[in-house]
Design a protein around this motif. Structure first.
Motif, mmCIF file in Angstrom:
data_model
loop_
_atom_site.group_PDB
_atom_site.id
_atom_site.type_symbol
_atom_site.label_atom_id
_atom_site.label_comp_id
_atom_site.label_asym_id
_atom_site.label_seq_id
_atom_site.Cartn_x
_atom_site.Cartn_y
_atom_site.Cartn_z
ATOM 1 N N LEU A 7 69.102 94.601 30.241
ATOM 2 C CA LEU A 7 69.392 95.013 31.629
ATOM 3 C C LEU A 7 69.349 93.815 32.564
ATOM 4 N N GLN A 8 68.346 92.963 32.355
ATOM 5 C CA GLN A 8 68.186 91.780 33.202
ATOM 6 C C GLN A 8 69.368 90.827 33.050
ATOM 7 N N ARG A 9 69.775 90.629 31.791
ATOM 8 C CA ARG A 9 70.885 89.693 31.533
ATOM 9 C C ARG A 9 72.188 90.217 32.126
ATOM 10 N N MET A 10 72.426 91.530 31.951
ATOM 11 C CA MET A 10 73.652 92.100 32.497
ATOM 12 C C MET A 10 73.640 92.047 34.023
ATOM 13 N N ASP A 11 72.457 92.258 34.576
ATOM 14 C CA ASP A 11 72.315 92.202 36.035
ATOM 15 C C ASP A 11 72.670 90.804 36.539
ATOM 16 N N SER A 12 72.149 89.792 35.832
ATOM 17 C CA SER A 12 72.456 88.406 36.243
ATOM 18 C C SER A 12 73.935 88.112 36.091
ATOM 19 N N ALA A 13 74.508 88.602 34.983
ATOM 20 C CA ALA A 13 75.931 88.327 34.742
ATOM 21 C C ALA A 13 76.792 88.969 35.824
ATOM 22 N N LEU A 14 76.519 90.232 36.124
ATOM 23 C CA LEU A 14 77.325 90.945 37.133
ATOM 24 C C LEU A 14 77.164 90.313 38.517
ATOM 25 N N SER A 15 75.982 89.758 38.754
ATOM 26 C CA SER A 15 75.738 89.154 40.076
ATOM 27 C C SER A 15 76.527 87.867 40.281
ATOM 28 N N LEU B 62 83.346 104.512 34.063
ATOM 29 C CA LEU B 62 82.280 103.545 33.747
ATOM 30 C C LEU B 62 82.242 102.447 34.804
ATOM 31 N N ARG B 63 83.421 102.010 35.221
ATOM 32 C CA ARG B 63 83.476 100.955 36.243
ATOM 33 C C ARG B 63 82.862 101.468 37.547
ATOM 34 N N GLU B 64 83.191 102.718 37.846
ATOM 35 C CA GLU B 64 82.697 103.337 39.081
ATOM 36 C C GLU B 64 81.164 103.335 39.135
ATOM 37 N N ILE B 65 80.531 103.710 38.028
ATOM 38 C CA ILE B 65 79.070 103.791 38.040
ATOM 39 C C ILE B 65 78.446 102.389 38.123
ATOM 40 N N VAL B 66 79.077 101.412 37.479
ATOM 41 C CA VAL B 66 78.549 100.036 37.558
ATOM 42 C C VAL B 66 78.664 99.515 38.994
ATOM 43 N N VAL B 67 79.801 99.765 39.598
ATOM 44 C CA VAL B 67 80.010 99.271 40.968
ATOM 45 C C VAL B 67 79.051 99.948 41.943
ATOM 46 N N LEU B 68 78.924 101.274 41.814
ATOM 47 C CA LEU B 68 78.049 101.994 42.742
ATOM 48 C C LEU B 68 76.582 101.646 42.522
ATOM 49 N N LYS B 69 76.210 101.496 41.241
ATOM 50 C CA LYS B 69 74.787 101.262 40.959
ATOM 51 C C LYS B 69 74.415 99.789 41.149
ATOM 52 N N HIS B 70 75.139 98.919 40.477
ATOM 53 C CA HIS B 70 74.740 97.505 40.522
ATOM 54 C C HIS B 70 75.121 96.832 41.843
ATOM 55 N N TYR B 71 76.385 96.955 42.223
ATOM 56 C CA TYR B 71 76.838 96.203 43.397
ATOM 57 C C TYR B 71 76.467 96.878 44.713
ATOM 58 N N GLN B 72 76.540 98.194 44.734
ATOM 59 C CA GLN B 72 76.241 98.888 45.992
ATOM 60 C C GLN B 72 74.767 99.267 46.102
ATOM 61 N N GLN B 73 74.035 99.099 45.026
ATOM 62 C CA GLN B 73 72.576 99.343 45.038
ATOM 63 C C GLN B 73 72.240 100.773 45.505
ATOM 64 N N LEU B 74 73.045 101.726 45.101
ATOM 65 C CA LEU B 74 72.751 103.118 45.454
ATOM 66 C C LEU B 74 71.841 103.723 44.392
ATOM 67 N N LYS B 75 71.031 104.683 44.809
ATOM 68 C CA LYS B 75 70.160 105.350 43.841
ATOM 69 C C LYS B 75 70.995 106.344 43.036
ATOM 70 N N PHE B 76 70.510 106.635 41.820
ATOM 71 C CA PHE B 76 71.251 107.588 40.998
ATOM 72 C C PHE B 76 71.353 108.932 41.714
ATOM 73 N N SER B 77 70.294 109.298 42.433
ATOM 74 C CA SER B 77 70.323 110.588 43.140
ATOM 75 C C SER B 77 71.421 110.581 44.221
ATOM 76 N N GLU B 78 71.591 109.429 44.884
ATOM 77 C CA GLU B 78 72.634 109.332 45.919
ATOM 78 C C GLU B 78 74.033 109.429 45.286
ATOM 79 N N ILE B 79 74.186 108.723 44.154
ATOM 80 C CA ILE B 79 75.498 108.751 43.488
ATOM 81 C C ILE B 79 75.787 110.165 42.980
#
Lengths: 188, 163
Positions: free
Chosen positions: B42-50, A140-157
């Motif tokens: 989704l928006q709130r979680m996005d802000s929190a993670l950022s 779960l952490r991996e998908i959050v990091v790759l999706k949210h922080y790394q801004q990768l597309k789901f297709s790329e992941i």
């Protein structure tokens, strides 16, 4: 050389060109470091694994095939494998950062002087986020990091992790629900 | 109207839908409080993670990486030329050496008593002492090469299999 594409630079790296290697490193250093750092929650491990990832890029340059995918995906796959391996060793207990260890956001050119309360609040929030991420299961952490922080597309992941997109999205929804429970976003 | 799939909302949030699809989902969102609530989450979680900012690795990391690479593998400025002069020089040197050797041998052979009888043959008369010795060299060289070729071939194959 600075304007060369990743594939062109990799071709030069294959011929042992350190300048091309340095340009590639500069392009991806922050992304890969932060990916590993947020995945492991440990600065020293992130530093070591960043070095290992790029050392592998140098030695495995011959195995990069521009026809079967881009350099970014290939590099992330290397970083992901190294990080997963390291996490599975359990040689040492991973602990996420304490609040005091969390770096503050660097101010741009003209740093503003903030109220101490606001700074403390921000540090608290950073600590909460880091702690919440640390409590997620590795997948779960991996998908959050790759999706949210790394801004990768789901297709790329999906291509990188050899996992169906649907499974990744399901993991992301589960991760969000977990994070919501841990962070209680109504308070944010 | 049925609720949008959560995956669709996720794709919308991360801009991974086509413009027509996006329009369709937004029309649905205007009428659906549940889907709007999920988008807000989704928006709130996005802000929190950022809130967790980027960190930087040590400034000398690249030098450390290079230090892990053995120095003989580093050839920053060396680029193999498309045409190399070295093989041409090698061949020229070998040819000159062989010609000098033939010249030396023929000068010695022509002083031997046997040369008197050899020089009666038409081939020696046609080729001269230098040409005759060169022909002998060619014959001996070909014999040695053909004798060694199978040994070299099988040995090379054996080495390749062990790589």
């Amino acid at each position: 050389m600075e304007k060369s594409t990743d594939a062109e630079l990799m071709d030069m790296v294959l011929r042992k060109n350190t300048r091309a290697f340095k340009i590639l490193y500069a392009r991806y250093e922050l992304r890969i470091y932060n990916f590993i750092f947020r995945y492991t929650g440990n600065r020293e491990i992130a530093q070591d694994l960043l070095q290992e990832a790029f050392t592998r890029v140098w030695f495995a340059a011959h195995s990069f095939n521009p026809g079967s995918g881009n350099f970014k995906g290939w590099l992330y796959a290397i970083a992901l494998n190294i990080t997963r391996n390291e996490m599975s060793k359990k040689r040492y207990a991973y602990h996420y950062l304490e609040v005091s260890e969390i770096p503050y956001q660097e101010e741009p050119a003209n740093p503003r002087v903030e109220e101490p309360d606001i700074e403390l609040e921000r540090a608290d929030l950073q600590g909460l986020v880091a702690e919440a991420l640390g409590k997620l299961s590795p997948l779960l952490r991996e998908i959050v990091v790759l999706k949210h922080y790394q801004q990768l597309k789901f297709s790329e992941i999906a291509a990188m992790t050899q996992t169906p997109e649907g499974t990744l999205k399901a993991r992301f929804h589960r991760a969000l629900a977990e994070l919501k429970r841990l962070l209680d976003p109504t308070e944010l | 109207m049925p609720h949008e799939n959560k995956d669709t909302l996720l794709a919308l949030f991360y801009h991974e839908v086509s413009p027509p699809e996006e329009q369709k989902i937004r029309e649905h969102l205007a009428d659906c409080e549940d889907c709007r609530a999920y988008m807000r989450l989704l928006q709130r979680m996005d802000s929190a993670l950022s809130q967790w900012p980027e960190a930087r690795p040590l400034p000398d990391t690249f030098d450390r990486i290079l230090a892990n690479i053995p120095s003989e593998r580093l050839r920053a400025s060396y680029v193999r030329p498309a045409v190399s002069a070295r093989p041409i020089f090698n061949i020229a040197f070998a040819m000159i050496s062989i010609l000098l050797l033939i010249y030396f041998v023929q000068s010695k052979v022509s002083m031997l008593p046997i040369w008197e009888s050899l020089s009666q043959y038409w081939i020696v008369q046609t080729l001269g002492s230098f040409g005759f010795v060169a022909l002998v060299f060619l014959g001996v060289g070909t014999f040695i090469t053909l004798s060694l070729a199978p040994i070299l071939y099988f040995d090379l194959n054996k080495r390749t299999m062990h790589i």
